[in-house]
Write an enzyme that holds these catalytic residues in place. Structure first.
Site, PDB file in Angstrom:
ATOM      1  N   CYS A   1       1.108  21.431 -71.284  1.00  0.00           N
ATOM      2  CA  CYS A   1       0.800  22.003 -72.437  1.00  0.00           C
ATOM      3  C   CYS A   1       0.663  23.579 -72.215  1.00  0.00           C
ATOM      4  O   CYS A   1      -0.151  24.424 -72.930  1.00  0.00           O
ATOM      5  CB  CYS A   1      -0.772  21.635 -72.673  1.00  0.00           C
ATOM      6  SG  CYS A   1      -0.887  20.126 -73.145  1.00  0.00           S
ATOM      7  N   ALA A   2       1.821  24.084 -71.652  1.00  0.00           N
ATOM      8  CA  ALA A   2       1.882  25.658 -71.388  1.00  0.00           C
ATOM      9  C   ALA A   2       3.283  25.726 -71.465  1.00  0.00           C
ATOM     10  O   ALA A   2       3.792  26.184 -70.428  1.00  0.00           O
ATOM     11  CB  ALA A   2       1.109  26.216 -70.160  1.00  0.00           C
TER      12      ALA A   2
END
Ligand code: PLP
Length: 472
Positions: free
Chosen positions: A387-388
């Site tokens: 999620c980055a």
């Protein structure tokens, strides 16, 4: 009169951190002895090395929650004795968290569903024409909410603390030159990267924000489980974190900090609790935390967070951090002895960090590697882009279209891997789990996987898994 027998295991008053403790044993967590089946036959004690995603529940938190459950009742909406007791517990949990976070006069503590919810809540109360400044290295929870409600300036991934500070300084100065510095401005920064574990220079960034008249919110999702976080000491306006990463996985999180923007804005959710008086065509909203906590409050989640704050304070955050630092050094030394392993850093190998580490293995697809660690060794880590996406793609050498699923073929030797593996641990991790992990990485690299793997629904799974689906 003491009519109620509910006696919390850890009373809700702040605990002194025992700074004299230089180190300590791992804290007891629920599930420490869980055994899992291996695809190759037999079973192993589960090594939970994905704390950065969700940490196990502290035994103390579970004991507190269990002791409270018989007395569970509705909060702020019941005449019964247990409703009153639960309301009191909920509000005292707020006070405990406020003390734990070093809040200042005028600060408020809101219970949310987690960091994502906290930052979306803050995004929803920004005054009009706010510009938000955020590094592209952030977790999506800190990168995305502002795009809905504000103008956003993305700051390029810094390669040092000094560069991070200089880049924010320049961006705020340029904005002031262009717009006269009158519009509201908010800086959003992470305390510790969920990818590399590296610390960001929060205090210095806060000083820069102050100098330019901007406000600053700290995403402490990865910092709070490892270090004390004080609003007053860091001089940040807000802090957000998640209970499930702080050993309190009962669905609650926190947004704490300045009350003015929160007080001036429409409630985050419309509904009961947020409203004081309602007619067919009008509503008078509540003030204070209730304004943004519509719906029945999650008293168990709030109490669990308060209990975790208490337990961590009592164990001594410095002592816990010292132990994790030693374990991290051991992990890094072990991986350094495996030439095929490349760890991912933003600020270089010597930078200060928490116990979160991402890496790739030459010649291996990361998802297959993580699947083999799980299926053949009983070790739980995470694989992917965490999620980055902008940060991980940059650290891997950059293809913006890199697939996020696990089915990519093994990276041929010398070629870029398309996603990464993340190992992370915390207060409940025994040394032997880290040692087992290093041993398993070494063995996989030397001897290869003993099983074959395929992609199913975006996950890499063992072919013809004799264990069947994982379920209770
Ligand atoms: N910020 C960081 C740095 C995180 O690591 C995470 C979760 O991994 C979040 C925000 C979002 O937290 P949650 O999923 O609990 O809302």
């Amino acid at each position: 009169m003491t009519a109620v027998a509910f006696a919390p295991v850890s009373p809700l008053s702040p605990a002194e951190t025992d700074a004299s403790n230089s180190t300590c044993a791992p804290l007891a967590v629920v599930g420490r002895d869980v055994r899992v089946p291996l695809v190759t036959g037999g079973e192993a004690e589960y090594a939970a090395l994905d704390y950065a995603a969700s940490a196990p529940c502290l035994q103390r938190v579970w004991d507190d929650v269990s002791a409270y459950l018989p007395y569970y009742g509705s909060v702020h909406r019941g005449a019964g004795y247990l409703s009153q007791l639960s309301t009191d517990l909920y509000e005292r949990s707020r006070t405990t968290v406020a003390e734990y976070l070093g809040t200042r006069v005028g600060d408020v503590v809101l219970f949310t569903r987690g960091t994502t919810d906290s930052l979306n809540l803050l995004a929803s109360v920004l005054p009009s024409a706010t510009r938000v400044f955020v590094f592209e290295t952030e977790h999506h929870a800190a990168l995305l909410p502002w795009r809905r409600t504000a103008d956003v300036t993305h700051l390029a991934a810094p390669s040092s603390h000094a560069e991070a500070v200089a880049s924010l300084d320049a961006a705020l100065a340029a904005d002031a030159d262009e717009h006269g510095g009158d519009r509201p401005r908010l800086v959003c920064v992470t305390g510790a990267s969920n990818v590399t574990g590296e610390l960001f220079p929060v205090r210095e960034l806060a000083q820069v924000a102050r100098r330019h008249g901007a406000r600053i919110v700290l995403d402490a999702a990865q910092l709070a489980p490892h270090h004390a976080v004080s609003l007053a000491e860091l001089d940040v306006d807000w802090v957000a974190f998640s209970g499930h990463k702080l050993y309190a996985p009962f669905g609650a999180g926190v947004l704490a900090g300045r009350g003015d923007w929160l007080a001036d804005a429409e409630p985050y959710l419309a509904g009961g609790g947020a409203s004081r008086s309602v007619t067919a065509d009008a509503v008078e909203w509540n003030t204070g935390p209730a304004r943004h906590e519509a719906g029945s409050p999650n008293v168990i989640g709030a109490y669990a967070i308060a209990s975790a704050c208490r337990a961590l304070s009592e164990a001594g955050l410095d002592a816990l951090a010292a132990r994790e630092d030693a374990l991290l050094a051991r992990l890094r030394a072990g991986l350094a002895g495996i030439p095929e392993v490349r760890t991912l850093d933003l600020f270089g190998p010597e930078s200060a960090r928490v116990s979160v580490l991402s890496f790739v293995v030459e010649g291996w697809n990361s998802s297959r590697f993580a699947a083999a660690l799980s299926a053949e060794y009983g070790i739980g880590v995470r694989d992917g882009l965490f999620c980055a996406h902008p940060l991980v793609r940059r650290l891997l050498g950059g293809r913006a279209d890199a697939p996020t699923e696990c089915g990519a073929p093994d990276a041929p030797s010398g070629e870029q891997n398309l996603n990464a593996i993340r190992v992370s641990f915390g207060a409940g991790t025994p040394d032997e789990h880290v040692d087992r992990f290093v041993g398993a990485v070494r063995e996989l690299v030397r001897r290869g996987a003993k099983w074959t793997y395929r992609t199913d629904g975006g996950r890499c799974v063992p072919e013809s898994d004799p264990r069947g689906p994982a379920r209770l």
